[in-house]
Design an enzyme around this catalytic site. Structure first.
Site, PDB file in Angstrom:
ATOM      1  CG  LEU A 147      38.782  24.114  32.074  1.00 38.75           C
ATOM      2  CD1 LEU A 147      38.476  25.763  32.031  1.00 38.75           C
ATOM      3  CD2 LEU A 147      38.453  22.960  31.095  1.00 38.75           C
ATOM      4  N   GLY A 148      42.403  22.740  34.391  1.00 35.27           N
ATOM      5  CA  GLY A 148      44.562  22.083  33.950  1.00 35.27           C
ATOM      6  C   GLY A 148      44.718  22.640  35.329  1.00 35.27           C
ATOM      7  CG  HIS A 169      44.041  30.642  34.228  1.00 42.54           C
ATOM      8  ND1 HIS A 169      43.227  31.439  34.636  1.00 42.54           N
ATOM      9  CD2 HIS A 169      44.399  29.679  35.670  1.00 42.54           C
ATOM     10  CE1 HIS A 169      42.815  30.741  35.972  1.00 42.54           C
ATOM     11  NE2 HIS A 169      43.878  29.953  36.333  1.00 42.54           N
ATOM     12  CD  GLU A 170      45.976  26.464  35.607  1.00 40.64           C
ATOM     13  OE1 GLU A 170      46.691  26.518  36.484  1.00 40.64           O
ATOM     14  OE2 GLU A 170      44.784  25.850  34.943  1.00 40.64           O
ATOM     15  CD1 TRP A 194      38.407  33.973  43.955  1.00 35.94           C
ATOM     16  CD2 TRP A 194      39.047  34.040  41.794  1.00 35.94           C
ATOM     17  NE1 TRP A 194      38.215  32.364  43.936  1.00 35.94           N
ATOM     18  CE2 TRP A 194      38.742  32.712  42.259  1.00 35.94           C
ATOM     19  CE3 TRP A 194      38.723  34.112  40.362  1.00 35.94           C
ATOM     20  CZ2 TRP A 194      38.221  31.624  41.053  1.00 35.94           C
ATOM     21  CZ3 TRP A 194      39.328  33.249  39.418  1.00 35.94           C
ATOM     22  CH2 TRP A 194      39.568  32.013  39.924  1.00 35.94           C
ATOM     23  CB  VAL A 220      48.387  42.004  41.621  1.00 34.37           C
ATOM     24  CG1 VAL A 220      48.582  43.284  40.019  1.00 34.37           C
ATOM     25  CG2 VAL A 220      49.077  40.228  41.629  1.00 34.37           C
ATOM     26  CB  THR A 252      44.161  42.895  39.727  1.00 37.07           C
ATOM     27  OG1 THR A 252      44.441  42.299  41.153  1.00 37.07           O
ATOM     28  CG2 THR A 252      45.025  43.226  38.433  1.00 37.07           C
ATOM     29  CB  ALA A 254      32.534  38.158  45.827  1.00 33.65           C
ATOM     30  CG  ASP A 264      39.809  29.901  26.487  1.00 34.45           C
ATOM     31  OD1 ASP A 264      39.853  29.955  26.905  1.00 34.45           O
ATOM     32  OD2 ASP A 264      40.653  29.143  25.553  1.00 34.45           O
TER      33      ASP A 264
END
Length: 368
Positions: free
Chosen positions: A176-177, A216-217, A228, A241, A244, A248, A280
Site C-alpha cells: 500500500l505504501g 500511517h506512512e 508491534w 513508545v 502503546t 505480537a 482504514d
C-alpha cells in the site's frame, strides 16, 4: 464474533524493508538513526519538553506518476485534495470515528498539532499547485525508490528539507505504501502511496479508501514505528513508545476488542492505532507518546520545517510590533526560531560525533 481477515506474511507497508536496507548499506544512516533515537528517548522519558506550542503546517508536493497507457492512474485533483483533508483530520484528532476508540484508550488520544497543505510556491519561489504529474512507460514500482527519480521513470523530489514529498503510483507485491524514516538520504526522502489507497474518492478502493495509508506512512516519516515492533511475533521488541501496548504482530481487517497477545491483557492490542495494519475503517488514533516522538522528530532532524514556518510568521510579528511601539522595536530572531536553529546545530554535532566514532571502530573505513 467475526474474526479479522488474515494475510500471513503479507507486508502492506514497505518502510521497514527500506529501513533495513539503509542500515545495511550506510554507516552514516546508522549513526544518524542512533542520534535520532537518543533524542526521541529524552522526549519519551520527559527529560526534554517540546519547544513548540503552535500547530505546524507542512507544505506538501504530490507527484502523480502514472502509466501513460492507463489514464485512470492519473488521479484527479479532487482525490488529492481529499487525502490532504483526511490527513488534517487524523493528525489533529478531528476525525469523527475517533469516538470509536475503546474507552480504555480514550485518554491517550493525541492531537499531534500537525497540518498539511499543498505547496503554493515551488522551489524557486514560482506559484505552484503542489501537484506534479509525470507520465511514465513503467507500469508499476516497488521499494527501490525508482519512482523518486525522473531518470528511472519517476519524478524528481522537491527539496526534502522544505517539502514533504508524496509520490502516488502503482505499487507491486500487494504494497500500500512505504516511507523513509528521518535520517536517510535527502534525495529519496518522502512517502510513496499506492494510487488506489490514496485519498477518499476517485480510484481509492475499499478497504483502503479512508486516506489512512498516507496517515500511517507519514507517521513513519515523522519517526513512528509499527506498534508491534516488527519482531515477527516474538514479543521481544516494541515501537519505543510506552503508552502503546506491546503486541505480537500486525492486525488485519477489523478486529474485535479486546485482542490479547504478548500477555497484554486485559485490553490487548491497540489495533485502532494508525501504526497497525487494520483496514482504514478500523484505525482512529495516535497516542500521546507517539505525539511526543513526532515532536522529537520535528524539533530535531526535521526542524527545518518548524524554522521555515516560524520564519514566515516573523515578518508579520515584526510589522505588528513596529506599528505598536516603533521607538522600542529592534529586529531580531524570533525566540522559537533561534532555539530550533540551536537544536538543529546540536543534532548535527551529535550525528558527526557518532559518525566519527563509527569510523574509528572500523579502522577508518566507512560508506556515505
Amino acid at each position: 464474533m467475526t474474526e479479522p481477515t488474515r494475510f500471513p506474511g503479507r507486508d502492506l507497508c514497505g518502510t521497514m524493508l527500506v529501513h533495513r536496507r539503509l542500515l545495511n548499506e550506510s554507516m552514516t544512516y546508522r549513526a544518524r538513526r542512533a542520534a535520532i533515537e537518543t533524542r526521541a528517548l529524552r522526549y519519551e522519558q520527559g527529560r526534554r519538553a517540546p519547544v513548540r506550542t503552535e500547530v505546524v503546517t507542512l507544505p506538501v508536493v504530490v507527484h502523480v506518476v502514472h502509466d501513460r497507457a492507463v489514464p485512470a492512474d492519473d488521479i484527479a485533483d479532487e482525490q488529492i485534495h481529499s487525502q490532504i483533508e483526511a490527513l488534517n483530520r487524523d493528525f489533529r484528532a478531528a476525525n469523527p470515528d475517533v469516538a470509536k476508540v475503546p474507552d480504555v484508550w480514550k485518554a491517550l488520544v493525541a492531537d499531534a498539532r500537525v497540518e498539511f497543505r499543498l505547496a503554493t510556491r515551488g522551489p524557486d519561489g514560482e506559484p505552484a499547485t503542489g501537484i506534479v504529474r509525470v507520465a511514465t512507460d513503467r507500469h508499476d514500482f516497488t521499494v527501490d525508490d525508482a519512482v523518486k527519480s525522473g531518470a528511472t521513470g519517476g519524478s524528481d523530489p522537491w527539496p526534502s528539507d522544505e517539502y514533504l514529498n508524496l509520490w502516488v503510483c502503482r505499487l507491486r507485491g500487494g504494497l500500500l505504501g512505504y516511507a523513509q524514516f528521518p535520517g536517510g538520504p535527502p534525495q529519496t526522502d518522502g512517502v510513496v502511496i499506492l494510487n488506489t489507497a490514496f485519498g477518499t474518492t476517485g480510484t481509492a478502493a475499499h478497504p483502503f479508501d479512508g486516506g489512512r495509508t498516507a496517515t500511517h506512512e507519514i507517521g513513519h516519516w515523522l519517526d513512528l514505528y509499527h506498534v508491534w515492533g516488527d519482531d515477527d511475533g516474538a514479543c521481544t521488541s516494541d515501537d519505543k513508545v510506552a503508552d502503546t501496548p506491546n503486541q505480537a504482530d500486525a492486525n488485519y481487517g477489523l478486529p474485535a476488542f479486546p485482542r490479547v497477545t504478548c500477555d497484554n491483557g486485559p485490553n490487548g492490542d491497540m489495533f485502532v492505532n494508525y501504526m497497525d495494519y487494520t483496514d482504514d475503517a478500523g484505525m482512529f488514533m495516535f497516542t500521546r507518546g507517539q505525539a511526543a516522538r513526532m515532536n522529537a522528530c520535528l524539533e530535531g532532524v526535521r526542524a527545518s520545517f518548524l524554522v521555515s514556518a516560524a520564519a514566515k510568521e516573523a515578518p508579520v510579528k515584526e510589522e505588528r510590533l513596529t506599528r505598536a511601539m516603533p521607538e522600542m522595536w529592534h529586529p531580531s530572531h524570533d525566540g522559537d526560531v533561534e532555539r530550533l536553529l540551536q537544536d538543529s546545530e546540536r543534532l548535527t554535532t551529535e550525528v558527526l560525533n557518532d559518525i566519527r566514532a563509527a569510523i574509528g571502530m572500523v579502522g577508518g573505513h566507512a560508506d556515505g
